[in-house]
Design a protein around this motif. Structure first.
Motif, PDB file in Angstrom:
ATOM      1  N   ALA A 179      36.648 -31.262 -55.028  1.00  0.00           N
ATOM      2  CA  ALA A 179      35.806 -30.556 -54.054  1.00  0.00           C
ATOM      3  C   ALA A 179      36.428 -29.229 -53.629  1.00  0.00           C
ATOM      4  O   ALA A 179      35.732 -28.215 -53.534  1.00  0.00           O
ATOM      5  CB  ALA A 179      35.556 -31.440 -52.836  1.00  0.00           C
ATOM      6  N   LYS A 180      37.734 -29.210 -53.430  1.00  0.00           N
ATOM      7  CA  LYS A 180      38.338 -27.955 -52.963  1.00  0.00           C
ATOM      8  C   LYS A 180      38.425 -26.903 -54.067  1.00  0.00           C
ATOM      9  O   LYS A 180      38.665 -25.735 -53.785  1.00  0.00           O
ATOM     10  CB  LYS A 180      39.693 -28.205 -52.301  1.00  0.00           C
ATOM     11  N   ARG A 181      38.202 -27.293 -55.330  1.00  0.00           N
ATOM     12  CA  ARG A 181      38.205 -26.332 -56.430  1.00  0.00           C
ATOM     13  C   ARG A 181      36.807 -25.785 -56.743  1.00  0.00           C
ATOM     14  O   ARG A 181      36.649 -24.909 -57.572  1.00  0.00           O
ATOM     15  CB  ARG A 181      38.832 -26.962 -57.663  1.00  0.00           C
ATOM     16  N   ILE A 182      35.810 -26.321 -56.067  1.00  0.00           N
ATOM     17  CA  ILE A 182      34.445 -25.812 -56.207  1.00  0.00           C
ATOM     18  C   ILE A 182      34.273 -24.665 -55.207  1.00  0.00           C
ATOM     19  O   ILE A 182      34.745 -24.761 -54.073  1.00  0.00           O
ATOM     20  CB  ILE A 182      33.412 -26.934 -55.962  1.00  0.00           C
TER      21      ILE A 182
ATOM     22  N   ASN B 174      29.315 -23.060 -52.522  1.00  0.00           N
ATOM     23  CA  ASN B 174      28.511 -24.051 -53.243  1.00  0.00           C
ATOM     24  C   ASN B 174      28.629 -25.391 -52.516  1.00  0.00           C
ATOM     25  O   ASN B 174      29.168 -26.367 -53.035  1.00  0.00           O
ATOM     26  CB  ASN B 174      28.986 -24.151 -54.695  1.00  0.00           C
ATOM     27  N   THR B 175      28.125 -25.439 -51.295  1.00  0.00           N
ATOM     28  CA  THR B 175      28.302 -26.597 -50.424  1.00  0.00           C
ATOM     29  C   THR B 175      27.666 -27.865 -50.972  1.00  0.00           C
ATOM     30  O   THR B 175      28.184 -28.955 -50.757  1.00  0.00           O
ATOM     31  CB  THR B 175      27.761 -26.309 -49.009  1.00  0.00           C
ATOM     32  N   GLY B 176      26.551 -27.728 -51.696  1.00  0.00           N
ATOM     33  CA  GLY B 176      25.890 -28.915 -52.249  1.00  0.00           C
ATOM     34  C   GLY B 176      26.773 -29.620 -53.270  1.00  0.00           C
ATOM     35  O   GLY B 176      26.929 -30.841 -53.231  1.00  0.00           O
ATOM     36  N   GLU B 177      27.357 -28.863 -54.193  1.00  0.00           N
ATOM     37  CA  GLU B 177      28.225 -29.475 -55.214  1.00  0.00           C
ATOM     38  C   GLU B 177      29.503 -30.020 -54.595  1.00  0.00           C
ATOM     39  O   GLU B 177      30.002 -31.069 -55.007  1.00  0.00           O
ATOM     40  CB  GLU B 177      28.547 -28.479 -56.330  1.00  0.00           C
ATOM     41  N   ARG B 178      30.039 -29.322 -53.608  1.00  0.00           N
ATOM     42  CA  ARG B 178      31.240 -29.825 -52.916  1.00  0.00           C
ATOM     43  C   ARG B 178      30.929 -31.161 -52.240  1.00  0.00           C
ATOM     44  O   ARG B 178      31.703 -32.112 -52.334  1.00  0.00           O
ATOM     45  CB  ARG B 178      31.741 -28.812 -51.898  1.00  0.00           C
ATOM     46  N   ALA B 179      29.788 -31.249 -51.594  1.00  0.00           N
ATOM     47  CA  ALA B 179      29.390 -32.491 -50.905  1.00  0.00           C
ATOM     48  C   ALA B 179      29.177 -33.611 -51.912  1.00  0.00           C
ATOM     49  O   ALA B 179      29.588 -34.758 -51.668  1.00  0.00           O
ATOM     50  CB  ALA B 179      28.118 -32.254 -50.087  1.00  0.00           C
ATOM     51  N   ARG B 180      28.559 -33.305 -53.061  1.00  0.00           N
ATOM     52  CA  ARG B 180      28.339 -34.328 -54.081  1.00  0.00           C
ATOM     53  C   ARG B 180      29.674 -34.836 -54.641  1.00  0.00           C
ATOM     54  O   ARG B 180      29.827 -36.023 -54.916  1.00  0.00           O
ATOM     55  CB  ARG B 180      27.437 -33.797 -55.187  1.00  0.00           C
ATOM     56  N   ALA B 181      30.643 -33.964 -54.827  1.00  0.00           N
ATOM     57  CA  ALA B 181      31.957 -34.385 -55.332  1.00  0.00           C
ATOM     58  C   ALA B 181      32.608 -35.383 -54.378  1.00  0.00           C
ATOM     59  O   ALA B 181      33.305 -36.302 -54.810  1.00  0.00           O
ATOM     60  CB  ALA B 181      32.867 -33.172 -55.530  1.00  0.00           C
ATOM     61  N   LEU B 182      32.374 -35.222 -53.098  1.00  0.00           N
ATOM     62  CA  LEU B 182      32.964 -36.127 -52.100  1.00  0.00           C
ATOM     63  C   LEU B 182      32.199 -37.435 -51.960  1.00  0.00           C
ATOM     64  O   LEU B 182      32.746 -38.425 -51.475  1.00  0.00           O
ATOM     65  CB  LEU B 182      33.042 -35.425 -50.735  1.00  0.00           C
TER      66      LEU B 182
END
Length: 164
Positions: A143-146, A150-158
């Motif tokens: 998540a921290k490398r996104i 790009n909050t949607g992809e960061r949230a999906r990674a978590l």
């Protein structure tokens, strides 16, 4: 192997499987993963890597080799899909069967791959040809490398794979 071999994608590090022991070798055993007998996989257990530090003699190590023809419980430690055949490394260490840990490919810290752990398994593929590479990551490391915007992809990674 086709452009993207797909049958082995159902297998991932940390997954428990049943395997049949096919042959013994000086370093370990060749096995066949039950349910993947015709998938063209190469599967093995490196007995020296797994047990040589805990045994006091070569004979004691050899005694740990499961008998040829036996069906054993194992956990997938690594999968290599760089080129055919797909190569699967299994572990039969009791601690790994209970809860397999590995190093995060981003931060290097230990991470639990077994169900309930915080690991993500990432398979990267190229548009240029066959093969793929598997990366293991903490959710927060990915998540921290996104990109921050790009909050949607960061949230999906978590959240991926977690119960709601």
């Amino acid at each position: 192997m086709e452009r993207f071999e797909t049958e082995s994608l159902a297998l991932m590090p940390g997954q428990k499987v049943q395997a049949t022991v096919l042959s013994h070798h000086p370093w370990g055993v060749i096995v066949e993963i039950v349910g993947y007998e015709n998938a063209g996989l190469s599967a093995s257990i490196d007995m020296i890597q797994q047990f040589s530090r805990t045994t006091s003699s070569h004979d004691e190590l050899l005694a740990l080799f499961p008998p040829i023809g036996s069906q054993i419980d194992a956990v997938i430690e690594q999968i290599h899909r760089w080129h055919p055949p797909v190569s699967v490394r299994l572990s039969i260490r009791p601690a790994d069967l209970e809860s397999l840990t590995w190093s995060c490919d981003f931060c290097g810290e230990r991470i639990t791959l077994s169900p309930g752990g915080d690991a993500l398994v990432l398979d990267s593929r190229s548009n240029d040809g066959p093969g793929s590479h598997t990366l293991i990551s903490h959710r927060h490391c990915l998540a921290k490398r996104i990109r921050p915007d790009n909050t949607g992809e960061r949230a999906r990674a978590l959240k991926i794979g977690k119960m709601h």
